[in-house]
Design an enzyme around this catalytic site. Structure first.
Site, PDB file in Angstrom:
ATOM      1  N   ASP A 486      39.154 -54.109 -18.989  1.00 47.86           N
ATOM      2  CA  ASP A 486      40.284 -53.716 -18.149  1.00 47.86           C
ATOM      3  C   ASP A 486      40.945 -52.480 -18.771  1.00 47.86           C
ATOM      4  O   ASP A 486      41.051 -52.364 -19.996  1.00 47.86           O
ATOM      5  CB  ASP A 486      41.261 -54.909 -18.118  1.00 47.86           C
ATOM      6  N   ILE A 487      41.363 -51.524 -17.919  1.00 41.76           N
ATOM      7  CA  ILE A 487      42.005 -50.293 -18.435  1.00 41.76           C
ATOM      8  C   ILE A 487      43.443 -50.643 -18.870  1.00 41.76           C
ATOM      9  O   ILE A 487      44.159 -51.339 -18.148  1.00 41.76           O
ATOM     10  CB  ILE A 487      42.021 -49.193 -17.359  1.00 41.76           C
ATOM     11  N   GLU A 529      41.068 -52.717 -11.401  1.00 43.55           N
ATOM     12  CA  GLU A 529      40.622 -51.910 -12.541  1.00 43.55           C
ATOM     13  C   GLU A 529      39.925 -52.782 -13.569  1.00 43.55           C
ATOM     14  O   GLU A 529      39.852 -52.457 -14.747  1.00 43.55           O
ATOM     15  CB  GLU A 529      41.779 -51.116 -13.174  1.00 43.55           C
TER      16      GLU A 529
HETATM   17  N1  LIG Z   1      44.091 -45.937  -8.159  1.00 43.27           N
HETATM   18  C1  LIG Z   1      43.676 -47.202  -8.069  1.00 43.27           C
HETATM   19  N2  LIG Z   1      44.431 -48.136  -8.606  1.00 43.27           N
HETATM   20  C2  LIG Z   1      44.036 -49.397  -8.581  1.00 43.27           C
HETATM   21  C3  LIG Z   1      42.840 -49.766  -7.957  1.00 43.27           C
HETATM   22  N3  LIG Z   1      42.707 -51.105  -8.054  1.00 43.27           N
HETATM   23  C4  LIG Z   1      43.794 -51.581  -8.747  1.00 43.27           C
HETATM   24  N4  LIG Z   1      44.615 -50.554  -9.058  1.00 43.27           N
HETATM   25  C5  LIG Z   1      45.858 -50.572  -9.762  1.00 43.27           C
HETATM   26  O1  LIG Z   1      45.663 -50.964 -11.106  1.00 43.27           O
HETATM   27  C6  LIG Z   1      46.909 -51.447 -11.578  1.00 43.27           C
HETATM   28  C7  LIG Z   1      46.707 -52.624 -12.419  1.00 43.27           C
HETATM   29  O2  LIG Z   1      47.879 -52.845 -13.135  1.00 43.27           O
HETATM   30  P1  LIG Z   1      48.219 -54.143 -13.945  1.00 43.27           P
HETATM   31  O3  LIG Z   1      47.221 -55.189 -13.582  1.00 43.27           O
HETATM   32  O4  LIG Z   1      49.616 -54.414 -13.826  1.00 43.27           O
HETATM   33  O5  LIG Z   1      47.996 -53.721 -15.462  1.00 43.27           O
HETATM   34  P2  LIG Z   1      47.973 -52.451 -16.262  1.00 43.27           P
HETATM   35  O6  LIG Z   1      48.936 -51.471 -15.772  1.00 43.27           O
HETATM   36  O7  LIG Z   1      46.535 -51.906 -16.262  1.00 43.27           O
HETATM   37  O8  LIG Z   1      48.315 -52.926 -17.631  1.00 43.27           O
HETATM   38  P3  LIG Z   1      47.484 -53.883 -18.578  1.00 43.27           P
HETATM   39  O9  LIG Z   1      46.291 -54.320 -17.840  1.00 43.27           O
HETATM   40  O10 LIG Z   1      48.356 -54.954 -18.871  1.00 43.27           O
HETATM   41  O11 LIG Z   1      47.119 -53.002 -19.719  1.00 43.27           O
HETATM   42  C8  LIG Z   1      47.747 -51.742 -10.336  1.00 43.27           C
HETATM   43  O12 LIG Z   1      48.804 -50.748 -10.243  1.00 43.27           O
HETATM   44  C9  LIG Z   1      46.802 -51.571  -9.186  1.00 43.27           C
HETATM   45  O13 LIG Z   1      47.438 -51.026  -8.037  1.00 43.27           O
HETATM   46  C10 LIG Z   1      42.079 -48.733  -7.380  1.00 43.27           C
HETATM   47  O14 LIG Z   1      41.010 -48.920  -6.792  1.00 43.27           O
HETATM   48  N5  LIG Z   1      42.544 -47.450  -7.495  1.00 43.27           N
END
Ligand SMILES: Nc1nc2c(ncn2[C@@H]2O[C@H](COP(=O)(O)OP(=O)(O)OP(=O)(O)O)[C@@H](O)[C@H]2O)c(=O)[nH]1
Length: 621
Positions: A486-487, A529
Site C-alpha cells: 500500500d502507498i 492504492e
Molecule cells: N488518484 C487515485 N486515488 C485513489 C485511487 N484509489 C484509491 N485512491 C485514494 O487513495 C487514498 C487512500 O487513502 P487512505 O486509505 O486513507 O490511506 P493513505 O493516505 O494512503 O495513508 P496510509 O495508507 O495510511 O499510509 C484515498 O484518498 C483514495 O481516494 C485511484 O484509483 N486513483
C-alpha cells in the site's frame, strides 16, 4: 419387347390358334358327315339290290341281275357294285357267275358273320368309300327269302359290295374350309390392325413416360409426354407433365437458393437433382457445424473442429490457419491439424511482413487451384513429393482480415477438390461471425479481469484463478509468497496534486511492480492504492528480499507529475502459503495484518507475518 409388339403377337397367336382349330374341327366334321352319308347311301342301295334280287327270283328273271347292277351304278352314282353268293345259295341253286363266286377277304368275313363292313381307302389319288352289306334270309314281307331259299331264318345268303368315290365331296369340303379360313384370317388381320391402333397410344405414351422418367432420374425434369388421346392414357400424359413441371419449378427454385448460399455454379451436364441434394446436404452439415461451434468455448476449439471437418469431410489433411497478431504480423495457429506448429506451406517471412500474404493483403480469396503461382508466398517443403496447390480464404473480423485458412492439395486432386471449394467457403462463412463473437467475448472477459488504468489483473481475476493456483502449488508442493502493499500517505497526493497526479503515481508504481518480479509471478491491483503480489515457488527468505527490493526501488522512484516531482514510499506485508495458513485467502488476510503492522511501525518497510500478530487481534480485523 414393347407393348405393341406383345399385343400383336398375342392377337396373332390367338388368331392362328383359332384358325387351326377351326380347320381341324371342320375337316373332322366333314369326314364324319362323309362317312355317315356314304354309309346310308350304300345301305339304301343294298336294300334296293336285295328287293330286286328277291323279286327277280320269284319272277324267274334272276339271270338279268348283272344288267340291273350296271344300271344301279349309273343311277346311284356308285363307282362299283357286285354281289357275292354264300355257299347255301350255291348248294341249292348251283354256282353263279364268276364274279359272284370269288369273294374277297372282307366279303368272306361278312358272309361268315353277317356283319356289314365299311372302309375308306386311297386309290390313285381318289378317296373311295367301300361298304359290304350282308343279305340275311328273312320271312318278313311278300315275297320273302324263305319262299325260294331252303335255309333257316337269318342265314347269310350273300352280300353286296359297293364303292363310292369321295373325291368330289372332299374337294367341296376343302373349298369350304379354305373359304372359312380365308374369311377368318381376314377377320383376325382386321382385328389385329384395329387392336394395334387402339394400343398404339398406350405403348407410345408408356415409352414417352419412361423416357421422361429416365431424364428425371438424371435430374432433368424438362422431358414432356405427348398427349395422344383424350381418354385415361391422355390423362396419364397430362398428369405426368404436370408432375414434371412441378418438380422442375421446385428444383429450379431450390437450386437457385442453394446456389446463392453455396456460391457453386451449376454445369449443363450436372445431374441437377443430385447437385441440389449435395448442396442442401452441404448446407445442412455446415449449419450443424455452426451450432456446434457456437457452443464451443474458445477459438482454439472452433479451429480444431474446423480442422476435423477439413480432414474428415473434404479429405484435406494439409492446411494452415493463420491469425493476425499485429499490424504486420501473422501467427500460424494450426498447421496440418496441429495447434502451435510452425509455418509449413508459406514463406515464413509472411509472419513478420503479413502483406506478403496475398489473402491478407487483398482480403480476397486466393485460388491457387486454378491459378498456380498466383501467390509468391506459397511454397511447399522439399519433403512433400508431388506438387501441391493451395486455396486461401481470408476470414474477415471487424472489417479486417482476422484469420486466413489455407488449404493445400496435391496437383492431381486439385480439380476434384475445386468442386468442394464452395462448401468449404460455406463453412468459413458460418465460422466467421462465431469467431467474431468469440473474439468479442474474450476481449470483454479479458477487460473484466483487468484493471484498465494500470493494465494489471484485478481482484476478480485472482478470484477466478485462485483454484488453479492453489491446486498447482499443492501438486508441485511449492510455496507461494503473498505480498500486500500500500502507498504511504497516498491520500495526500490526491489532496495536494489532484486525482490525476494520484493516477500517475499508481501507474508508475504498477510498472515498477511488474518489472520487479518474474513473468510467472502475479501482480494484482487489489483495490484502490492496494496491490497484491503472488510469488511462485519462492521461500520466505527470498520473498522478503524481493519485497525489500521493491520497497527500495519505489522509495527511489521519482515521479513527474505536472511541474512537480514526487517520491513516495510503500509498506509491504508478507505471508507464506501454506506455511502460515492452509487456506489461500487466510494467507492474504495475514499478509494484510502484516501490512497494518508495517504502517503502525512507521511505514516504508516490509513486515513478515508472525502468528502473534493475529493472536488476540483477530477481532480487530
Ligand atoms: N488518484 C487515485 N486515488 C485513489 C485511487 N484509489 C484509491 N485512491 C485514494 O487513495 C487514498 C487512500 O487513502 P487512505 O486509505 O486513507 O490511506 P493513505 O493516505 O494512503 O495513508 P496510509 O495508507 O495510511 O499510509 C484515498 O484518498 C483514495 O481516494 C485511484 O484509483 N486513483
Amino acid at each position: 419387347m414393347n407393348l405393341n409388339r406383345k399385343m400383336t403377337l398375342l392377337f396373332g397367336g390367338i388368331a392362328v390358334g383359332t384358325l387351326v382349330m377351326l380347320i381341324l374341327i371342320s375337316l373332322y366334321a366333314f369326314r364324319s358327315y362323309s362317312i355317315a352319308s356314304s354309309t346310308a347311301h350304300v345301305r339304301t342301295a343294298a336294300e334296293i339290290v336285295r328287293v330286286h334280287l328277291t323279286e327277280s327270283m320269284i319272277q324267274g328273271v334272276i339271270d338279268k341281275r348283272e344288267q340291273f347292277l350296271n344300271r344301279l351304278i349309273e343311277v346311284q352314282g356308285l363307282r362299283t357294285a357286285r354281289v357275292v353268293r354264300s355257299t347255301h345259295v350255291n348248294e341249292q341253286f348251283g354256282a353263279g357267275m364268276n364274279r359272284e363266286m370269288n369273294a374277297d377277304e372282307i366279303e368272306k368275313l361278312v358272309l361268315a358273320d353277317g356283319q356289314p363292313r365299311y372302309e375308306i381307302r386311297d386309290e390313285a389319288g381318289d378317296s373311295v368309300f367301300r361298304g359290304t352289306i350282308p343279305f340275311a334270309a328273312s320271312s318278313r314281307g311278300t315275297p320273302n327269302c324263305l319262299q325260294c331259299h331252303k335255309v333257316s331264318e337269318g342265314t347269310v345268303l350273300g352280300a353286296v359290295t359297293m364303292e363310292l368315290s369321295l373325291t368330289e365331296l372332299k374337294e367341296k369340303a376343302l373349298t369350304t374350309v379354305t373359304w372359312i379360313s380365308v374369311t377368318m384370317a381376314m377377320f383376325a388381320a382386321l382385328s389385329i390392325v384395329l387392336a394395334r391402333r387402339l394400343i398404339l397410344p398406350v405403348g407410345s405414351t408408356a415409352q414417352a413416360v419412361e423416357r421422361a422418367v429416365q431424364r428425371a432420374l438424371k435430374g432433368d425434369f424438362k422431358g414432356r409426354v405427348e398427349k395422344r388421346t383424350d381418354d385415361e392414357i391422355g390423362q396419364i400424359a397430362s398428369e405426368t407433365n404436370n408432375l414434371l413441371t412441378f418438380l422442375d419449378d421446385g428444383l429450379a427454385r431450390i437450386s437457385q437458393r442453394v446456389v446463392q448460399l453455396t456460391g457453386r455454379t451449376l454445369r449443363q451436364d450436372d445431374n441437377q437433382l443430385e447437385v441440389a441434394i449435395d448442396m442442401v446436404n452441404g448446407l445442412a452439415d455446415a449449419s450443424s457445424f455452426k451450432q456446434a461451434i457456437e457452443e464451443d468455448e474458445t477459438k482454439a476449439e472452433i479451429f480444431d473442429r474446423f480442422g476435423r471437418v477439413l480432414t474428415e469431410q473434404f479429405g484435406v489433411r494439409e492446411f494452415s490457419i493463420y491469425e493476425t497478431s499485429g499490424p504486420k504480423q501473422l501467427e500460424p495457429f494450426m498447421v496440418d491439424g496441429v495447434q502451435g506448429s510452425p509455418c509449413r506451406w508459406c514463406d515464413p517471412q509472411i509472419l513478420v511482413r503479413s502483406d506478403m500474404c496475398r489473402a491478407k493483403r487483398s482480403g480476397h480469396t486466393v485460388d491457387g487451384l486454378t491459378q498456380p503461382g498466383i501467390c509468391y508466398a506459397f511454397k511447399q517443403p522439399d519433403d512433400t513429393g508431388e506438387t501441391r496447390r493451395h486455396y486461401c480464404v481470408p476470414i474477415m473480423q471487424s472489417g479486417a482480415v482476422g484469420s486466413i485458412v489455407q488449404l493445400v492439395v496435391r496437383e492431381s486432386e486439385a480439380a476434384r477438390f475445386h468442386a468442394q471449394v464452395p462448401y468449404v467457403n460455406v463453412y468459413v462463412r458460418e465460422m466467421a461471425p462465431v469467431l467474431e463473437a468469440k473474439r468479442l467475448t474474450e476481449t470483454l472477459r479479458e477487460s473484466s479481469l483487468r484493471d484498465a488504468m494500470t493494465g494489471l489483473n484485478n481482484r476478480r481475476f485472482l478470484e477466478e484463478y485462485v483454484d488453479t493456483l492453489v491446486a498447482t502449488a499443492r501438486r508441485r508442493k511449492i510455496e507461494l509468497a503473498i505480498m500486500v502493499l500500500d502507498i504511504d500517505y497516498f491520500k495526500m497526493v490526491n489532496d495536494t496534486y489532484g486525482h490525476d497526479a494520484g493516477d500517475a503515481v499508481l501507474k508508475s508504481l504498477a510498472a515498477v511492480l511488474r518489472t520487479s518480479v518474474r513473468a510467472s509471478d502475479m501482480v494484482i491491483r487489489f483495490g484502490g492504492e492496494e496491490f497484491l503480489i503472488v510469488l511462485q515457488e519462492t521461500e520466505a527468505e527470498n520473498a522478503l528480499r524481493v519485497a525489500e527490493n521493491i520497497r527500495a526501488t519505489v522509495a527511489d522512484l521519482k515521479i513527474q507529475v505536472g511541474g512537480a516531482v514526487l517520491q513516495k514510499t510503500i509498506s509491504i506485508g508478507l505471508a507464506m502459503f501454506p506455511e502460515d495458513s492452509e487456506t489461500f485467502w487466510q494467507t492474504v488476510k495475514f499478509a494484510d495484518v502484516a501490512l497494518y503492522r508495517a504502517k503502525d511501525d512507521g511505514r516504508n518497510r516490509v513486515v513478515r507475518f508472525r502468528s502473534e500478530m493475529w493472536e488476540g487481534h483477530a477481532d480487530s480485523y
